[in-house]
Design a protein around this motif. Structure first.
Motif, short mmCIF file in Angstrom:
data_model
loop_
_atom_site.label_atom_id
_atom_site.label_comp_id
_atom_site.label_asym_id
_atom_site.label_seq_id
_atom_site.Cartn_x
_atom_site.Cartn_y
_atom_site.Cartn_z
N GLY A 151 0.84 -1.22 -0.08
CA GLY A 151 0.25 0.01 0.04
C GLY A 151 0.96 1.35 0.04
N SER A 152 0.40 2.43 -0.43
CA SER A 152 0.89 3.77 -0.37
C SER A 152 0.19 4.75 -0.49
CB SER A 152 1.97 3.72 -1.75
OG SER A 152 1.31 3.60 -2.88
N GLY A 153 0.70 6.02 -0.16
CA GLY A 153 0.13 7.12 -0.32
C GLY A 153 0.93 8.20 0.09
N TYR A 154 0.40 9.75 -0.08
CA TYR A 154 1.22 10.66 -0.20
C TYR A 154 0.70 11.68 1.10
CZ TYR A 154 3.06 10.21 -4.82
OH TYR A 154 4.06 9.53 -5.64
N THR A 155 1.76 12.37 1.84
CA THR A 155 1.30 13.07 2.81
C THR A 155 0.37 14.20 2.60
OG1 THR A 155 3.33 14.23 3.05
CG2 THR A 155 3.32 12.21 4.47
N ALA A 156 -0.53 14.74 3.45
CA ALA A 156 -1.40 15.80 3.15
C ALA A 156 -0.41 16.67 3.47
CB ALA A 156 -2.63 15.78 3.80
N ALA A 157 -1.17 18.36 3.48
CA ALA A 157 -0.70 19.50 3.74
C ALA A 157 0.06 19.48 5.03
CB ALA A 157 -1.49 20.57 3.39
N ASP A 158 -0.60 18.69 5.88
CA ASP A 158 -0.16 19.00 7.36
C ASP A 158 0.98 17.70 7.78
OD1 ASP A 158 -1.92 16.85 7.36
OD2 ASP A 158 -3.02 17.36 9.03
N GLY A 159 1.32 17.04 6.49
CA GLY A 159 2.12 15.94 6.77
C GLY A 159 1.59 14.59 7.29
N THR A 160 0.12 14.58 7.57
CA THR A 160 -0.47 13.23 7.82
C THR A 160 -0.68 12.34 6.66
OG1 THR A 160 -2.46 14.34 7.70
CG2 THR A 160 -1.58 14.12 9.87
N PHE A 161 -0.71 11.10 6.81
CA PHE A 161 -0.98 10.18 5.71
C PHE A 161 -1.90 8.91 6.38
CE2 PHE A 161 2.87 8.27 7.79
CZ PHE A 161 2.52 6.84 7.71
N VAL A 162 -2.51 8.13 5.49
CA VAL A 162 -3.05 6.92 5.82
C VAL A 162 -3.08 5.89 4.72
CG1 VAL A 162 -5.49 5.78 6.48
CG2 VAL A 162 -4.69 8.01 7.39
N ILE A 163 -2.57 5.00 5.12
CA ILE A 163 -2.69 4.02 3.88
C ILE A 163 -3.40 2.73 4.42
CG2 ILE A 163 -1.17 1.90 2.95
CD1 ILE A 163 1.28 4.02 3.61
N ASP A 164 -4.54 2.53 3.58
CA ASP A 164 -5.72 1.44 4.05
C ASP A 164 -5.73 0.41 2.78
OD1 ASP A 164 -6.82 3.09 1.85
OD2 ASP A 164 -8.16 4.05 3.12
N GLY A 165 -6.67 -0.52 2.94
CA GLY A 165 -6.74 -1.67 1.97
C GLY A 165 -5.59 -2.65 1.92
#
Length: 357
Positions: free
Chosen positions: A164-178
């Motif tokens: 799984g992968s994802g990019y951090t949002a403007a505040d640096g947070t991220f969630v990788i689901d699935g």
């Protein structure tokens, strides 16, 4: 009805094979009967890991005849009909749950084929679906503590093959689901190469990364990272003290291997995303006024006999997270002048004069 297999009289599968039916004016043809067979059918039930039924799960197959599909009812039961004779791979999917192929495979390649016959029901094709697991956290600048946007976070399973992968949002947070339960290697990469790559938990190499254990159906939070912004950067000025606004900066390893180059359009350059190594810097003036040089103040050619002349440079050592500042001052190009005359001592105008070395 789509529950039955269409046929031509008399029990023929195609028009070309059909038996003609004679019809005379005023005389009906009787006994033109047909006994239709039902399409093949697959039935089963879908539950969660606790045995409770899951409603609205899409159940579908991929075949040369399209992608027949159906959905589970309130009891988790389904009936998938309209299937011709053959073998099928069945997939179960619903938002919030891990997609699964029969029988208990995460991937199509691991699916078990289900034989289907016309006029027959293949029953007991059941599935148990897990809820998705997820990983979340915040990526920050190690110096400022501010969240960093646009960081690519990747989680690669080591046993079950989940990814799984994802990019951090403007505040640096991220969630990788699935993703499913597995041991994961988590990496944090800055596509702009401003920050050094990092692996969980604070590791600088993949080999030294701490595996992240994610149990099935679990939300794992706090998988944070504090990234280091390292660089080699500096200014290029001419001998008059002014910034040079048209030059190229070339960065090499100390063995002559090219690393990167940057157009110096405002008198400044910055190299980021560097590995631990010793570097050499060459600055090439493009205005034609200043002499190109190796850092630090060595006006030697960029290459000699086809080899990059890094031996002329002052080495620039760099370790991850270092902020190396260098100042380059280019000297004026050398020159020569004189007068060309004829045999009578009179100056000759319009000649081209070449300087060869």
């Amino acid at each position: 009805s789509w529950s039955y297999v269409a046929e031509y009289y008399d029990d023929r599968g195609t028009f070309a094979l059909a038996d003609p039916v004679p019809v005379s004016v005023g005389i009906g043809s009787t006994g033109i009967d047909a006994s239709l067979r039902e399409w093949g059918t697959i039935t089963g039930r879908v539950t969660d890991v606790n045995g409770d039924p899951i409603q609205s799960v899409r159940v579908s197959v991929n075949s040369v005849n399209g992608s027949p599909r159906t959905w589970t009812d309130v009891n988790g039961e389904y009936t998938l009909g309209g299937l011709s004779a053959g073998s099928y791979r069945l997939v179960f999917s619903r938002a919030g749950y891990l997609e699964e192929y029969y029988d208990d495979s995460s991937f199509y390649s691991g699916a078990i084929s289900i034989p289907v016959e016309i006029d027959a029901v293949t029953s007991g094709i059941d599935a148990v679906l897990e809820r998705e697991a997820s990983i979340g956290g915040t990526v920050r600048d190690v110096d400022t503590g501010a969240g960093i946007s646009g960081i690519l976070v990747q989680a690669t399973g080591q046993d079950a093959g989940w990814y799984g992968s994802g990019y951090t949002a403007a505040d640096g947070t991220f969630v990788i689901d699935g993703i499913g339960g597995d041991d994961y290697v988590v990496s944090y990469t800055d596509p702009s190469a401003t920050y050094q790559p990092q692996w969980y938990d604070g590791a600088t190499t993949e080999a030294s990364a701490t595996p992240l254990v994610v149990p099935p159906e679990t939300v794992v939070t706090g998988i944070d990272a504090d990234l280091v912004q390292g660089y080699v950067r500096g200014e290029v000025r001419g001998g008059d003290g002014e910034l040079v606004l048209d030059a190229y900066a070339y960065l090499y390893l100390d063995d002559g291997t090219f690393v990167d180059s940057e157009w110096v359009s405002d008198g400044r350059f910055s190299f980021t995303g560097l590995s631990d190594a010793t570097y050499a810097l060459y600055v090439q003036d493009r205005t034609g006024y200043w002499a190109s040089e190796w850092y630090d103040d060595v006006a030697e050619p960029q290459s000699v006999a086809g080899l990059i002349n890094v031996a002329a440079a002052t080495p620039i050592p760099y370790l991850s997270g270092d902020t190396v500042e260098v100042a380059v001052t280019l000297g004026a190009r050398g020159g020569m002048s004189g007068t060309v005359t004829d045999d009578g001592g009179l100056p000759i105008e319009g000649l081209e004069v070449y300087a060869l070395s």
